[in-house]
Design an enzyme around this catalytic site. Structure first.
Site, short mmCIF file in Angstrom:
data_model
loop_
_atom_site.label_atom_id
_atom_site.label_comp_id
_atom_site.label_asym_id
_atom_site.label_seq_id
_atom_site.Cartn_x
_atom_site.Cartn_y
_atom_site.Cartn_z
N ASP A 94 0.96 -1.30 -0.13
CA ASP A 94 -0.11 0.00 0.02
C ASP A 94 0.92 1.15 -0.13
O ASP A 94 1.66 1.48 0.90
CB ASP A 94 -0.93 -0.14 1.21
CG ASP A 94 -2.09 -1.10 1.23
OD1 ASP A 94 -2.27 -1.70 0.16
OD2 ASP A 94 -2.90 -1.13 2.41
N THR A 114 -22.22 -5.47 5.23
CA THR A 114 -21.80 -4.26 6.34
C THR A 114 -22.24 -2.90 5.83
O THR A 114 -22.38 -2.40 4.74
CB THR A 114 -20.13 -4.31 6.13
OG1 THR A 114 -19.68 -3.95 4.99
CG2 THR A 114 -19.61 -5.72 6.67
N GLY A 159 -23.61 -0.69 11.33
CA GLY A 159 -23.12 -1.76 11.48
C GLY A 159 -23.17 -2.81 10.53
O GLY A 159 -22.66 -2.63 9.49
N ASP A 217 -11.43 -5.69 5.75
CA ASP A 217 -10.76 -6.93 5.89
C ASP A 217 -10.63 -7.40 7.45
O ASP A 217 -10.67 -8.61 7.74
CB ASP A 217 -9.31 -6.91 5.30
CG ASP A 217 -9.59 -6.42 3.80
OD1 ASP A 217 -10.56 -6.98 3.14
OD2 ASP A 217 -8.73 -5.81 3.07
#
Length: 325
Positions: A13, A212, A217, A245
């Site tokens: 990243d 999600t 929530g 993740d």
């Protein structure tokens, strides 16, 4: 320990932190740049390993400095990397912009991940020895399907994060036990912007769905059961990269330990809420000790003391789109 196999991506990243993300054609000045290990597959592997899972990572890195760092980061987190092969060329990279509210935008360049078009010798046995296989869509689709087919043949539960969002063939979906999209990915798969309607549509393809919902929530739906919504902890988000993740890795561990789905979802939400309060993807993921023995809350500010009540002062534990690299 919960045995988990992950067939997925490893990326470096490249993260730029800015006050406000640039619009198309605009240049802005950032305040910080970091290179940190990521990739949706590797992120889920690290999240699960830090929370007590016994994790094997299947995928590829390039024969470059990034590849060495990516493998080392997984090993340091306790992930088994014997099935993470090294190929000629560059490792995968994700180019990420994170703004002051913790939101991110991401460009992924597959690199070595694009060479994973199927399973290598021994991969099917590694999957068969696990209790759960975690899949995402940053590898070629034929590899994802091969992994899911191996899991089905061995009676191993398959969990797919459909990110980056794309149309999915029925022959893949029929091999998936649990689908975990965010609300935008659920909409892309079904055409419905209503999460419950999207989840119900997805139940025609898979037995269980967790959508999600960011600050709201997560919504769980399963064939023959009433839907359940589990709230998200309210925290100040610093960086949402990798939060989705973290959620999936934690969910896999919780389910492997036999927790009921609502309890497993709440535990996964708590793990993700910890991750967004710290910068980075893998670096931000909590350990088992942090979840089992959380630090006491900070004392309330004294009367008259400054508090952060501006936009973004509180945010849900999951990113609004994509789930991070």
């Amino acid at each position: 320990m919960t045995a988990i196999a992950v067939l997925g991506s490893t990326n470096m990243d490249l993260v730029a932190y800015v006050s406000k993300a640039p619009r198309l054609g605009e240049t802005v000045t950032g305040r910080e740049f970091r290179t940190v290990p990521g990739g949706k597959g590797a992120n889920q592997a690290v999240a699960a390993a830090r929370l007590g899972g016994e994790v094997v990572m299947i995928g590829a890195v390039g024969a470059d400095d990034f590849g060495v760092r990516l493998r080392s980061a997984l090993t340091a987190a306790g992930v088994e990397t014997a099935a993470l092969r090294t190929v000629e060329g560059a490792s995968g990279t994700a180019h990420i912009t994170v703004d002051d509210e913790g939101a991110n935008s991401i460009v992924v360049i597959p690199g070595a991940n694009g060479t994973v078009t199927g399973l290598e010798a021994g991969d099917a046995s590694r999957i068969g020895a696990a209790g759960c296989l975690l899949l995402q869509l940053e590898l070629p689709l034929e590899a994802v399907r091969a992994g899911a087919a191996a899991a089905r043949a061995h009676g191993v539960r398959t969990v797919l994060t459909p990110a980056p969002a794309r149309p999915l063939p029925r022959e893949l979906l029929e091999l998936i036990d649990l689908l975990v999209p965010n609300e935008h990915e659920a909409a892309a798969l079904t055409g419905s912007t209503d999460p419950l309607a999207a989840a119900e549509a997805l139940l025609h393809e898979v037995p269980e769905v967790v959508v999600t919902l960011g600050a709201a929530g997560a919504l769980y739906a399963a064939r023959g059961r009433e839907p359940v919504t589990v709230p998200a902890p309210r925290v100040r988000a610093v960086d949402t990269t990798g939060a989705g993740d973290t959620f999936v890795g934690a969910l896999a561990v919780a389910l492997g330990e036999g927790r009921p789905m609502p309890e497993a979802l709440a535990w996964a939400a708590r793990a993700a809420s910890v991750s967004v309060q710290r910068p980075g993807a893998q670096d931000s993921m909590p350990t088992r000790a942090e979840l089992d023995h959380p630090a006491p809350p900070a004392p309330a500010p004294r009367s008259g003391a400054a508090t952060d009540t501006g936009a973004g002062a509180e945010a849900g534990h999951l990113p609004p789109a994509g789930g991070g690299a």
